[in-house]
Design a protein around this motif. Sequence first.
Motif, PDB file in Angstrom:
ATOM      1  N   GLY A   6      19.088  21.165  15.551  1.00 55.18           N
ATOM      2  CA  GLY A   6      18.453  22.358  14.991  1.00 55.18           C
ATOM      3  C   GLY A   6      18.126  23.399  16.047  1.00 55.18           C
ATOM      4  N   LEU A   7      17.573  24.514  15.577  1.00 55.09           N
ATOM      5  CA  LEU A   7      17.255  25.648  16.442  1.00 55.09           C
ATOM      6  C   LEU A   7      16.208  25.290  17.493  1.00 55.09           C
ATOM      7  N   ARG A   8      15.229  24.456  17.099  1.00 58.09           N
ATOM      8  CA  ARG A   8      14.157  24.085  18.030  1.00 58.09           C
ATOM      9  C   ARG A   8      14.236  22.621  18.444  1.00 58.09           C
ATOM     10  N   ASP A  13       8.186  19.239  24.490  1.00 59.61           N
ATOM     11  CA  ASP A  13       7.449  19.503  25.729  1.00 59.61           C
ATOM     12  C   ASP A  13       7.711  20.921  26.237  1.00 59.61           C
ATOM     13  N   LEU A  14       8.879  21.475  25.935  1.00 63.09           N
ATOM     14  CA  LEU A  14       9.263  22.794  26.431  1.00 63.09           C
ATOM     15  C   LEU A  14       8.354  23.888  25.876  1.00 63.09           C
ATOM     16  N   VAL A  44       8.033  31.178  26.389  1.00 65.17           N
ATOM     17  CA  VAL A  44       7.727  30.997  24.970  1.00 65.17           C
ATOM     18  C   VAL A  44       6.322  30.454  24.781  1.00 65.17           C
ATOM     19  N   ASN A  45       5.586  31.070  23.861  1.00 67.40           N
ATOM     20  CA  ASN A  45       4.268  30.594  23.454  1.00 67.40           C
ATOM     21  C   ASN A  45       4.453  29.846  22.142  1.00 67.40           C
ATOM     22  N   GLY A  46       4.291  28.538  22.179  1.00 68.53           N
ATOM     23  CA  GLY A  46       4.560  27.691  21.021  1.00 68.53           C
ATOM     24  C   GLY A  46       3.659  27.951  19.833  1.00 68.53           C
ATOM     25  N   ALA A  47       2.504  28.612  20.055  1.00 65.68           N
ATOM     26  CA  ALA A  47       1.566  28.863  18.966  1.00 65.68           C
ATOM     27  C   ALA A  47       2.039  29.993  18.059  1.00 65.68           C
ATOM     28  N   VAL A  48       2.881  30.882  18.570  1.00 65.33           N
ATOM     29  CA  VAL A  48       3.362  32.017  17.782  1.00 65.33           C
ATOM     30  C   VAL A  48       4.825  31.756  17.428  1.00 65.33           C
ATOM     31  N   LYS A  50       6.646  33.638  15.178  1.00 69.72           N
ATOM     32  CA  LYS A  50       7.396  34.872  14.929  1.00 69.72           C
ATOM     33  C   LYS A  50       7.926  35.430  16.243  1.00 69.72           C
ATOM     34  N   GLY A  51       9.109  35.976  16.202  1.00 69.20           N
ATOM     35  CA  GLY A  51       9.687  36.638  17.379  1.00 69.20           C
ATOM     36  C   GLY A  51       9.945  35.709  18.538  1.00 69.20           C
ATOM     37  N   MET A  52      10.109  34.427  18.237  1.00 72.03           N
ATOM     38  CA  MET A  52      10.320  33.431  19.292  1.00 72.03           C
ATOM     39  C   MET A  52      11.791  33.393  19.691  1.00 72.03           C
ATOM     40  N   PRO A  53      12.089  33.482  20.993  1.00 73.56           N
ATOM     41  CA  PRO A  53      13.492  33.422  21.410  1.00 73.56           C
ATOM     42  C   PRO A  53      14.024  31.992  21.368  1.00 73.56           C
ATOM     43  N   HIS A  54      15.325  31.842  21.477  1.00 73.68           N
ATOM     44  CA  HIS A  54      15.947  30.524  21.525  1.00 73.68           C
ATOM     45  C   HIS A  54      15.536  29.818  22.807  1.00 73.68           C
ATOM     46  N   LYS A  55      15.551  28.492  22.774  1.00 76.37           N
ATOM     47  CA  LYS A  55      15.094  27.699  23.926  1.00 76.37           C
ATOM     48  C   LYS A  55      15.882  27.995  25.208  1.00 76.37           C
ATOM     49  N   PHE A  56      17.119  28.482  25.078  1.00 78.72           N
ATOM     50  CA  PHE A  56      17.918  28.795  26.261  1.00 78.72           C
ATOM     51  C   PHE A  56      17.233  29.858  27.118  1.00 78.72           C
ATOM     52  N   TYR A  57      16.588  30.829  26.479  1.00 75.36           N
ATOM     53  CA  TYR A  57      16.023  31.964  27.196  1.00 75.36           C
ATOM     54  C   TYR A  57      14.660  31.667  27.813  1.00 75.36           C
ATOM     55  N   HIS A  58      14.073  30.519  27.485  1.00 75.27           N
ATOM     56  CA  HIS A  58      12.755  30.151  28.027  1.00 75.27           C
ATOM     57  C   HIS A  58      12.850  29.964  29.540  1.00 75.27           C
ATOM     58  N   GLY A  59      12.041  30.702  30.275  1.00 75.52           N
ATOM     59  CA  GLY A  59      12.034  30.609  31.738  1.00 75.52           C
ATOM     60  C   GLY A  59      13.007  31.560  32.413  1.00 75.52           C
ATOM     61  N   ARG A  60      13.691  32.407  31.639  1.00 73.27           N
ATOM     62  CA  ARG A  60      14.669  33.338  32.202  1.00 73.27           C
ATOM     63  C   ARG A  60      14.003  34.682  32.486  1.00 73.27           C
ATOM     64  N   THR A  61      14.576  35.406  33.437  1.00 77.49           N
ATOM     65  CA  THR A  61      14.094  36.741  33.782  1.00 77.49           C
ATOM     66  C   THR A  61      15.115  37.763  33.338  1.00 77.49           C
ATOM     67  N   GLY A  62      14.623  38.864  32.761  1.00 77.51           N
ATOM     68  CA  GLY A  62      15.517  39.925  32.295  1.00 77.51           C
ATOM     69  C   GLY A  62      14.861  41.280  32.440  1.00 77.51           C
ATOM     70  N   ARG A  63      15.611  42.323  32.063  1.00 72.50           N
ATOM     71  CA  ARG A  63      15.097  43.692  32.140  1.00 72.50           C
ATOM     72  C   ARG A  63      14.845  44.224  30.735  1.00 72.50           C
ATOM     73  N   VAL A  64      13.779  45.017  30.606  1.00 75.33           N
ATOM     74  CA  VAL A  64      13.441  45.613  29.321  1.00 75.33           C
ATOM     75  C   VAL A  64      14.415  46.758  29.041  1.00 75.33           C
ATOM     76  N   TRP A  65      15.039  46.741  27.874  1.00 74.92           N
ATOM     77  CA  TRP A  65      15.948  47.829  27.481  1.00 74.92           C
ATOM     78  C   TRP A  65      15.460  48.558  26.243  1.00 74.92           C
ATOM     79  N   ASN A  66      14.468  47.983  25.539  1.00 76.77           N
ATOM     80  CA  ASN A  66      13.946  48.615  24.325  1.00 76.77           C
ATOM     81  C   ASN A  66      12.519  48.157  24.104  1.00 76.77           C
ATOM     82  N   VAL A  67      11.665  49.086  23.659  1.00 77.90           N
ATOM     83  CA  VAL A  67      10.271  48.749  23.354  1.00 77.90           C
ATOM     84  C   VAL A  67       9.986  49.184  21.931  1.00 77.90           C
ATOM     85  N   THR A  68       9.573  48.218  21.089  1.00 81.36           N
ATOM     86  CA  THR A  68       9.200  48.524  19.710  1.00 81.36           C
ATOM     87  C   THR A  68       7.710  48.260  19.541  1.00 81.36           C
ATOM     88  N   LYS A  69       7.233  48.308  18.286  1.00 82.59           N
ATOM     89  CA  LYS A  69       5.794  48.204  18.035  1.00 82.59           C
ATOM     90  C   LYS A  69       5.209  46.863  18.492  1.00 82.59           C
TER      91      LYS A  69
END
Length: 164
Positions: A6-8, A13-14, A44-48, A50-69
Amino acid sequence: MPAGHGLRSRTRDLFARPFRKKGYIPLSTYLKTYRIGDYVDVKVNGAVHKGMPHKFYHGRTGRVWNVTKRAIGVEINKQVRGKIIRKRIHVRVEHVQPSKCNEEFKLRVKKNDKLKAEAKARGEIISTKRQPEGPKPGFTVEAATIETVTPIPYDVVNDLKGGY
Protein backbone atom coordinates in the motif's frame (compact mmCIF):
# COMPACT_ATOMS: atom_id res chain seq x y z
CA MET A 1 0.39 -13.47 5.23
CA PRO A 2 2.42 -11.64 2.60
CA ALA A 3 3.38 -8.03 3.20
CA GLY A 4 1.16 -5.35 1.68
CA HIS A 5 2.24 -2.90 -0.99
CA GLY A 6 0.00 0.00 0.00
CA LEU A 7 0.79 3.71 -0.10
CA ARG A 8 1.91 3.80 3.55
CA SER A 9 3.36 0.29 3.82
CA ARG A 10 6.45 -0.11 6.04
CA THR A 11 6.06 3.34 7.61
CA ARG A 12 5.30 2.35 11.23
CA ASP A 13 8.61 3.73 12.51
CA LEU A 14 9.27 6.12 9.60
CA PHE A 15 6.20 8.30 10.22
CA ALA A 16 6.08 7.82 14.01
CA ARG A 17 6.35 11.02 16.05
CA PRO A 18 9.61 11.33 18.01
CA PHE A 19 9.93 10.61 21.74
CA ARG A 20 8.30 13.40 23.84
CA LYS A 21 7.26 15.25 20.67
CA LYS A 22 3.73 13.83 20.44
CA GLY A 23 0.59 15.91 20.84
CA TYR A 24 -0.20 19.33 19.44
CA ILE A 25 1.77 20.88 16.59
CA PRO A 26 3.45 24.17 17.56
CA LEU A 27 2.07 27.34 15.95
CA SER A 28 5.53 28.27 14.64
CA THR A 29 5.10 25.47 12.08
CA TYR A 30 2.22 27.39 10.48
CA LEU A 31 3.73 30.88 10.90
CA LYS A 32 6.96 30.22 8.95
CA THR A 33 7.19 32.00 5.61
CA TYR A 34 8.47 30.13 2.58
CA ARG A 35 9.54 31.88 -0.59
CA ILE A 36 10.12 30.51 -4.07
CA GLY A 37 13.71 29.25 -4.36
CA ASP A 38 14.09 28.40 -0.64
CA TYR A 39 15.58 25.02 0.28
CA VAL A 40 13.29 22.85 2.42
CA ASP A 41 13.54 19.43 4.04
CA VAL A 42 10.54 17.12 3.67
CA LYS A 43 9.94 15.59 7.10
CA VAL A 44 6.58 13.84 7.37
CA ASN A 45 4.47 14.54 10.45
CA GLY A 46 2.50 11.35 11.07
CA ALA A 47 -0.23 13.19 13.01
CA VAL A 48 -1.40 15.11 9.92
CA HIS A 49 -2.74 12.85 7.18
CA LYS A 50 -3.71 15.58 4.73
CA GLY A 51 -1.08 16.74 2.26
CA MET A 52 1.28 13.96 3.27
CA PRO A 53 3.97 13.11 0.71
CA HIS A 54 4.91 9.57 -0.28
CA LYS A 55 7.41 7.80 1.98
CA PHE A 56 10.11 8.13 -0.71
CA TYR A 57 10.27 11.90 -0.20
CA HIS A 58 10.65 11.69 3.61
CA GLY A 59 14.06 13.08 4.55
CA ARG A 60 14.72 14.60 1.11
CA THR A 61 15.74 18.19 0.42
CA GLY A 62 14.20 20.23 -2.38
CA ARG A 63 13.53 23.76 -3.59
CA VAL A 64 10.23 25.61 -3.28
CA TRP A 65 8.68 26.28 -6.70
CA ASN A 66 5.12 27.18 -5.64
CA VAL A 67 3.43 28.55 -2.52
CA THR A 68 -0.30 28.08 -1.95
CA LYS A 69 -2.56 28.81 1.03
CA ARG A 70 -1.81 25.68 3.07
CA ALA A 71 0.77 23.84 0.98
CA ILE A 72 4.13 24.31 -0.67
CA GLY A 73 5.25 23.04 -4.05
CA VAL A 74 8.65 21.35 -3.67
CA GLU A 75 10.95 20.25 -6.50
CA ILE A 76 12.89 17.10 -5.56
CA ASN A 77 15.33 14.98 -7.56
CA LYS A 78 14.43 11.30 -7.90
CA GLN A 79 16.55 8.61 -9.53
CA VAL A 80 14.47 6.40 -11.80
CA ARG A 81 16.59 3.57 -13.25
CA GLY A 82 19.54 5.38 -14.83
CA LYS A 83 18.31 8.96 -14.95
CA ILE A 84 17.53 11.63 -12.36
CA ILE A 85 14.08 13.18 -12.76
CA ARG A 86 13.05 16.48 -11.16
CA LYS A 87 9.73 15.73 -9.45
CA ARG A 88 7.31 18.48 -8.44
CA ILE A 89 5.09 17.66 -5.45
CA HIS A 90 2.76 19.70 -3.28
CA VAL A 91 3.26 19.15 0.44
CA ARG A 92 1.37 20.67 3.35
CA VAL A 93 3.41 22.98 5.61
CA GLU A 94 3.28 20.51 8.53
CA HIS A 95 5.48 18.12 6.55
CA VAL A 96 8.13 20.70 5.59
CA GLN A 97 10.86 22.57 7.46
CA PRO A 98 13.47 25.11 6.30
CA SER A 99 16.71 23.42 5.30
CA LYS A 100 20.11 24.34 6.70
CA CYS A 101 21.96 22.95 3.67
CA ASN A 102 22.62 26.44 2.27
CA GLU A 103 23.49 28.23 5.53
CA GLU A 104 27.26 27.67 5.42
CA PHE A 105 27.36 28.98 1.85
CA LYS A 106 25.41 32.13 2.77
CA LEU A 107 27.75 32.82 5.71
CA ARG A 108 30.76 32.38 3.43
CA VAL A 109 29.31 34.81 0.86
CA LYS A 110 28.78 37.46 3.57
CA LYS A 111 32.30 36.94 4.92
CA ASN A 112 33.80 37.17 1.42
CA ASP A 113 31.88 40.39 0.67
CA LYS A 114 33.18 41.90 3.90
CA LEU A 115 36.77 40.87 3.07
CA LYS A 116 36.46 42.29 -0.46
CA ALA A 117 35.15 45.62 0.89
CA GLU A 118 38.06 45.86 3.36
CA ALA A 119 40.58 45.02 0.62
CA LYS A 120 39.04 47.60 -1.72
CA ALA A 121 39.36 50.26 1.00
CA ARG A 122 43.06 49.39 1.32
CA GLY A 123 43.44 49.34 -2.48
CA GLU A 124 44.33 45.64 -2.77
CA ILE A 125 42.93 42.75 -4.78
CA ILE A 126 42.42 39.54 -2.80
CA SER A 127 41.33 36.02 -3.73
CA THR A 128 38.39 34.63 -1.76
CA LYS A 129 38.68 31.13 -3.24
CA ARG A 130 38.92 28.25 -0.80
CA GLN A 131 42.33 26.59 -0.87
CA PRO A 132 43.13 23.03 0.19
CA GLU A 133 44.92 22.71 3.50
CA GLY A 134 48.14 21.34 1.96
CA PRO A 135 50.86 19.21 3.56
CA LYS A 136 52.08 19.79 7.11
CA PRO A 137 55.54 21.41 7.50
CA GLY A 138 58.48 19.02 7.87
CA PHE A 139 60.66 18.66 10.96
CA THR A 140 63.70 16.69 12.19
CA VAL A 141 63.68 14.43 15.22
CA GLU A 142 66.61 15.17 17.53
CA ALA A 143 68.06 13.35 20.57
CA ALA A 144 66.28 10.10 19.81
CA THR A 145 67.78 7.04 21.49
CA ILE A 146 67.84 3.81 19.53
CA GLU A 147 66.97 0.68 21.48
CA THR A 148 67.37 -2.78 19.97
CA VAL A 149 64.89 -5.38 21.12
CA THR A 150 65.65 -9.11 20.88
CA PRO A 151 62.92 -11.74 21.05
CA ILE A 152 62.68 -14.11 24.01
CA PRO A 153 63.04 -17.77 22.91
CA TYR A 154 59.78 -19.69 23.14
CA ASP A 155 59.96 -22.60 25.59
CA VAL A 156 57.42 -25.29 24.69
CA VAL A 157 58.02 -27.45 27.79
CA ASN A 158 57.32 -24.65 30.31
CA ASP A 159 54.31 -23.49 28.31
CA LEU A 160 52.69 -26.97 28.49
CA LYS A 161 53.21 -27.14 32.30
CA GLY A 162 51.37 -23.83 32.74
CA GLY A 163 54.28 -21.95 34.28
CA TYR A 164 56.84 -19.60 32.83
